[in-house]
Design an enzyme around this catalytic site. Structure first.
Site, PDB file in Angstrom:
ATOM      1  N   HIS A  17      99.413 -84.221 -36.935  1.00 58.83           N
ATOM      2  CA  HIS A  17      99.071 -84.563 -38.206  1.00 58.83           C
ATOM      3  C   HIS A  17      99.440 -83.687 -38.970  1.00 58.83           C
ATOM      4  O   HIS A  17     100.282 -84.015 -39.694  1.00 58.83           O
ATOM      5  CB  HIS A  17      97.295 -84.972 -38.952  1.00 58.83           C
ATOM      6  CG  HIS A  17      96.020 -85.522 -37.836  1.00 58.83           C
ATOM      7  ND1 HIS A  17      95.679 -85.394 -37.234  1.00 58.83           N
ATOM      8  CD2 HIS A  17      96.734 -86.544 -37.568  1.00 58.83           C
ATOM      9  CE1 HIS A  17      95.089 -86.493 -36.632  1.00 58.83           C
ATOM     10  NE2 HIS A  17      95.601 -87.216 -37.189  1.00 58.83           N
ATOM     11  N   LYS A  41      84.100 -95.339 -36.498  1.00 57.63           N
ATOM     12  CA  LYS A  41      83.424 -94.314 -35.603  1.00 57.63           C
ATOM     13  C   LYS A  41      83.342 -93.671 -36.527  1.00 57.63           C
ATOM     14  O   LYS A  41      82.957 -93.880 -37.795  1.00 57.63           O
ATOM     15  CB  LYS A  41      85.519 -93.531 -36.202  1.00 57.63           C
ATOM     16  CG  LYS A  41      86.629 -94.583 -36.271  1.00 57.63           C
ATOM     17  CD  LYS A  41      87.813 -93.488 -35.652  1.00 57.63           C
ATOM     18  CE  LYS A  41      89.591 -93.644 -35.193  1.00 57.63           C
ATOM     19  NZ  LYS A  41      89.943 -92.924 -35.743  1.00 57.63           N
ATOM     20  N   ARG A  90     102.689 -93.090 -33.306  1.00 59.73           N
ATOM     21  CA  ARG A  90     102.349 -92.777 -31.931  1.00 59.73           C
ATOM     22  C   ARG A  90     103.988 -93.860 -31.698  1.00 59.73           C
ATOM     23  O   ARG A  90     104.945 -94.210 -31.727  1.00 59.73           O
ATOM     24  CB  ARG A  90     101.473 -91.888 -31.775  1.00 59.73           C
ATOM     25  CG  ARG A  90     100.969 -90.906 -32.798  1.00 59.73           C
ATOM     26  CD  ARG A  90      99.973 -90.913 -32.335  1.00 59.73           C
ATOM     27  NE  ARG A  90      98.423 -92.340 -32.526  1.00 59.73           N
ATOM     28  CZ  ARG A  90      97.461 -92.375 -31.727  1.00 59.73           C
ATOM     29  NH1 ARG A  90      97.011 -91.087 -31.077  1.00 59.73           N
ATOM     30  NH2 ARG A  90      96.897 -93.219 -32.286  1.00 59.73           N
ATOM     31  N   SER A 128      93.029 -87.456 -31.735  1.00 54.09           N
ATOM     32  CA  SER A 128      91.896 -87.021 -32.648  1.00 54.09           C
ATOM     33  C   SER A 128      90.942 -86.253 -31.237  1.00 54.09           C
ATOM     34  O   SER A 128      90.017 -85.914 -30.661  1.00 54.09           O
ATOM     35  CB  SER A 128      91.424 -87.194 -33.402  1.00 54.09           C
ATOM     36  OG  SER A 128      92.144 -86.760 -34.290  1.00 54.09           O
TER      37      SER A 128
HETATM   38  N1  COA Z   1      99.513 -87.527 -34.697  1.00 56.98           N
HETATM   39  C1  COA Z   1      98.641 -87.185 -34.129  1.00 56.98           C
HETATM   40  N2  COA Z   1      97.251 -87.548 -33.652  1.00 56.98           N
HETATM   41  C2  COA Z   1      97.285 -88.649 -34.681  1.00 56.98           C
HETATM   42  C3  COA Z   1      98.917 -88.576 -35.572  1.00 56.98           C
HETATM   43  C4  COA Z   1      99.466 -88.481 -35.095  1.00 56.98           C
HETATM   44  N3  COA Z   1     100.562 -88.073 -36.250  1.00 56.98           N
HETATM   45  N4  COA Z   1      98.222 -90.355 -36.130  1.00 56.98           N
HETATM   46  C5  COA Z   1      97.387 -91.177 -36.226  1.00 56.98           C
HETATM   47  N5  COA Z   1      96.680 -90.235 -34.609  1.00 56.98           N
HETATM   48  C6  COA Z   1      95.116 -90.955 -34.552  1.00 56.98           C
HETATM   49  C7  COA Z   1      94.564 -90.312 -35.219  1.00 56.98           C
HETATM   50  O1  COA Z   1      93.797 -89.067 -34.801  1.00 56.98           O
HETATM   51  C8  COA Z   1      93.121 -90.740 -34.742  1.00 56.98           C
HETATM   52  O2  COA Z   1      92.978 -90.712 -33.454  1.00 56.98           O
HETATM   53  P1  COA Z   1      91.321 -91.322 -33.201  1.00 56.98           P
HETATM   54  O3  COA Z   1      91.284 -92.787 -33.076  1.00 56.98           O
HETATM   55  O4  COA Z   1      91.385 -90.219 -31.544  1.00 56.98           O
HETATM   56  O5  COA Z   1      90.384 -90.538 -33.857  1.00 56.98           O
HETATM   57  C9  COA Z   1      94.338 -92.457 -34.609  1.00 56.98           C
HETATM   58  O6  COA Z   1      95.246 -91.737 -33.994  1.00 56.98           O
HETATM   59  C10 COA Z   1      94.492 -93.306 -35.404  1.00 56.98           C
HETATM   60  O7  COA Z   1      94.891 -92.674 -36.620  1.00 56.98           O
HETATM   61  P2  COA Z   1      94.562 -93.464 -38.583  1.00 56.98           P
HETATM   62  O8  COA Z   1      95.610 -94.764 -37.914  1.00 56.98           O
HETATM   63  O9  COA Z   1      94.680 -92.243 -39.253  1.00 56.98           O
HETATM   64  O10 COA Z   1      92.786 -94.408 -37.639  1.00 56.98           O
HETATM   65  P3  COA Z   1      92.165 -93.115 -38.394  1.00 56.98           P
HETATM   66  O11 COA Z   1      90.683 -93.870 -38.078  1.00 56.98           O
HETATM   67  O12 COA Z   1      91.672 -92.054 -38.300  1.00 56.98           O
HETATM   68  O13 COA Z   1      92.093 -93.253 -40.225  1.00 56.98           O
HETATM   69  C11 COA Z   1      91.910 -95.160 -41.726  1.00 56.98           C
HETATM   70  C12 COA Z   1      92.054 -94.902 -40.262  1.00 56.98           C
HETATM   71  C13 COA Z   1      90.667 -94.044 -42.436  1.00 56.98           C
HETATM   72  C14 COA Z   1      93.100 -94.994 -42.698  1.00 56.98           C
HETATM   73  C15 COA Z   1      92.030 -97.251 -42.715  1.00 56.98           C
HETATM   74  O14 COA Z   1      89.810 -96.839 -41.642  1.00 56.98           O
HETATM   75  C16 COA Z   1      91.444 -96.904 -44.199  1.00 56.98           C
HETATM   76  O15 COA Z   1      91.943 -96.718 -44.991  1.00 56.98           O
HETATM   77  N6  COA Z   1      90.073 -96.537 -44.265  1.00 56.98           N
HETATM   78  C17 COA Z   1      89.713 -96.788 -46.173  1.00 56.98           C
HETATM   79  C18 COA Z   1      88.768 -98.217 -46.193  1.00 56.98           C
HETATM   80  C19 COA Z   1      90.126 -99.686 -45.925  1.00 56.98           C
HETATM   81  O16 COA Z   1      91.042 -99.356 -46.935  1.00 56.98           O
HETATM   82  N7  COA Z   1      89.605-100.326 -45.075  1.00 56.98           N
HETATM   83  C20 COA Z   1      91.581-100.765 -45.104  1.00 56.98           C
HETATM   84  C21 COA Z   1      91.371-102.274 -46.116  1.00 56.98           C
HETATM   85  S1  COA Z   1      90.171-103.417 -45.096  1.00 56.98           S
END
Ligand code: COA
Length: 162
Positions: A17, A41, A90, A128
């Protein structure tokens, strides 16, 4: 002023990140890293803790701000007057989910552009949940978590795993 929003769960924030934060901060006047709720989650760290961890590792980057929000990313984007959403991609496996999110967000707000940055090679398979699992079994996560917050995160995850 061009503002980008970098959303995620950041539970906890990793070097992968941080790599995206550093690179995106150079592309925009301001980068807002926002801890959001992914309803699928169950986080280990509270939103406040996650914000504090990100604040600590980004203290040296002047144009980065950290926040949390309990709602739709599209609403937050509007509230901030942002230009783009930044996400790290990724492996190919991220693509379908991220593509769907980007399209849904664009449907909600046609001005919402999502910019994908490729994750640097060494973080390609980092996540994560891998960090959480590794640390809970006493594995070495030192190459995945920024040094400033590593000990605290390892300690908390070790306790959570007991
Ligand atoms: N390096 C390492 N790991 C990374 C990464 C990077 N550059 N980018 C993403 N990841 C990992 C994250 O750690 C995460 O790992 P995990 O699943 O083990 O926790 C995974 O990849 C997914 O990451 P991400 O795509 O950022 O998903 P998220 O769950 O962390 O976040 C939200 C998603 C919070 C952005 C999304 O749910 C959201 O927008 N929520 C608000 C409600 C909303 O508007 N929803 C959309 C319309 S319905």
């Amino acid at each position: 002023m061009r503002i980008a929003v970098y959303p995620g769960s950041f539970d906890p924030v990793t070097r992968g990140h941080f790599d995206i934060i550093e690179r995106a901060s150079r592309l925009f006047d301001r980068l807002v890293v926002v801890v959001l709720v992914n309803p699928d989650k169950r986080p280990v760290f509270s939103a406040e803790e996650r914000v504090l961890f990100i604040e600590r590792i980004t203290a040296g980057i002047e144009n980065v701000e950290v926040d949390s929000f309990d709602g739709l990313l599209a609403d937050y984007f509007k509230e901030k007057g942002a230009t783009a959403v930044v996400k790290g991609l990724r492996a190919m496996s991220d693509f379908e989910y991220e593509f769907q999110m980007a399209l849904i967000n664009k449907q909600i707000n046609p001005e919402m552009e999502t910019l994908f940055l490729n994750t640097s090679g060494e973080y390609m398979y980092l996540s994560s949940s891998i960090v959480r699992q590794l640390a809970s079994f006493g594995g070495d996560v030192s190459s995945f978590i920024p040094a400033e917050i590593r000990d605290e995160i390892v300690e908390r995850l070790r306790k959570a795993g007991e």
